[in-house]
Design an enzyme around this catalytic site. Structure first.
Site, PDB file in Angstrom:
ATOM      1  N   LYS A 118       0.816  -1.221   0.000  1.00 29.49           N
ATOM      2  CA  LYS A 118       0.000   0.000   0.000  1.00 29.49           C
ATOM      3  C   LYS A 118       0.846   1.266   0.000  1.00 29.49           C
ATOM      4  CE  LYS A 118      -3.820  -2.474   2.123  1.00 29.49           C
ATOM      5  NZ  LYS A 118      -3.195  -3.779   1.774  1.00 29.49           N
TER       6      LYS A 118
ATOM      7  N   VAL B 193      -8.734 -10.408   5.941  1.00 27.59           N
ATOM      8  CA  VAL B 193     -10.173 -10.611   5.815  1.00 27.59           C
ATOM      9  C   VAL B 193     -10.614 -11.968   6.360  1.00 27.59           C
ATOM     10  CG1 VAL B 193     -10.135 -11.648   3.494  1.00 27.59           C
ATOM     11  CG2 VAL B 193     -12.101 -10.272   4.204  1.00 27.59           C
TER      12      VAL B 193
END
Length: 282
Positions: free
Chosen positions: A77, A123
């Site tokens: 990121k 997740v």
């Protein structure tokens, strides 16, 4: 090997100084950061304070106490960042390059990679909890892609990268091809003996709801800033070969300004200052 656990805050410089003075570490692996994109987006002041100033504190002390190697754990990121978390980690990479440009005995190296399966920010724990509660999972964007590796792979390659560590280098772990979120969900459910239910296939036990990408999230993550990366002795670790030459005066001015903004808790100015600095650097 004796393991000593110490609770503290990397934003507390005097606390860190006492640790370095007492234990005189040879190796520093800096993995402490605010990593959750949504949490960071909602709390930019604390995210930047921890990921930028906290990282700087550790690097400054590593240089001062002649630590042999400092390894910064970075993230995909940080490449062309679209959120506060990624931006803060990119600045940490830049500060690392800046520290290496000074006269120092310490080798400063960063290791950049993507998502780690079953880590606290992944997740998988979310989906696991959703299955237990409702037999339904949420998916941000079925076509979004993410890089993924296991905790064991990540730890092993980070340790290998620290052996390869060279001054100011940013290493990138080979994470294979990115996988679509929808395909990742199918693989995850299959490991639990379930199948994803869809309009085209109603035989599955678990349905899903598309909730859209959260603020700051990219549809597709990146690992490289350019195509100049080189292979290393380890086939799963690449040298990013990013030829960034830090401007010492510019970085010092930015960090002084940033500290002032953080002390005033001005979120708008914080985001603006971070964005402007990265535009100059990248």
């Amino acid at each position: 090997v004796k393991i000593v656990s110490i609770l503290g805050n990397i934003n507390n410089l005097s606390f860190l100084e006492n640790l370095f003075r007492k234990y005189k570490p040879n190796l520093v692996y800096h993995a402490g950061a605010i990593k959750h994109v949504t949490i960071a987006e909602n709390n930019p002041i604390e995210c930047v304070r921890t990921n930028v100033i906290g990282s700087k504190n550790l690097m400054d002390l590593s240089r001062k106490y002649s630590v042999k190697k400092f390894i910064l754990i970075s993230t995909d990121k940080a490449v062309n960042p679209t959120n506060v978390m990624g931006s803060s980690k990119r600045i940490a990479e830049i500060i690392l390059k800046y520290n290496q440009s000074k006269k120092t005995k310490t080798i400063f190296t960063a290791v950049r990679f993507g998502n780690v399966a079953n880590s606290s920010g992944s997740v998988f724990p979310i989906w696991r909890d959703q299955i237990q509660k409702s037999k339904k999972i949420t998916i941000t964007d079925p076509e979004a892609t993410r890089y993924l590796m296991s905790i064991k792979e990540a730890v092993s390659l980070v340790l290998d990268a620290s052996i390869l560590a060279k001054a100011g280098k940013i290493f990138i772990l080979d994470m294979g091809e990115p996988i679509k979120i929808i395909d990742l969900a199918k693989l995850f459910l299959k490991s639990y003996g379930f199948q994803l239910k869809s309009p085209k296939d109603l035989s599955g036990q678990i349905s899903y709801e598309i909730i859209g990408l959260r603020p700051g999230e990219k549809k597709h993550e990146e690992l490289f800033y350019n195509k100049n990366s080189k292979k290393t002795l380890n086939p799963y670790i690449f040298d990013s070969n990013e030829l960034y030459d830090p401007n010492s005066q510019e970085i010092t001015i930015f960090l002084n300004k940033l500290n002032n903004i953080l002390n005033r808790n001005n979120e708008v100015e914080c985001k603006r200052a971070v964005k402007r600095f990265l535009i100059k650097c990248n």
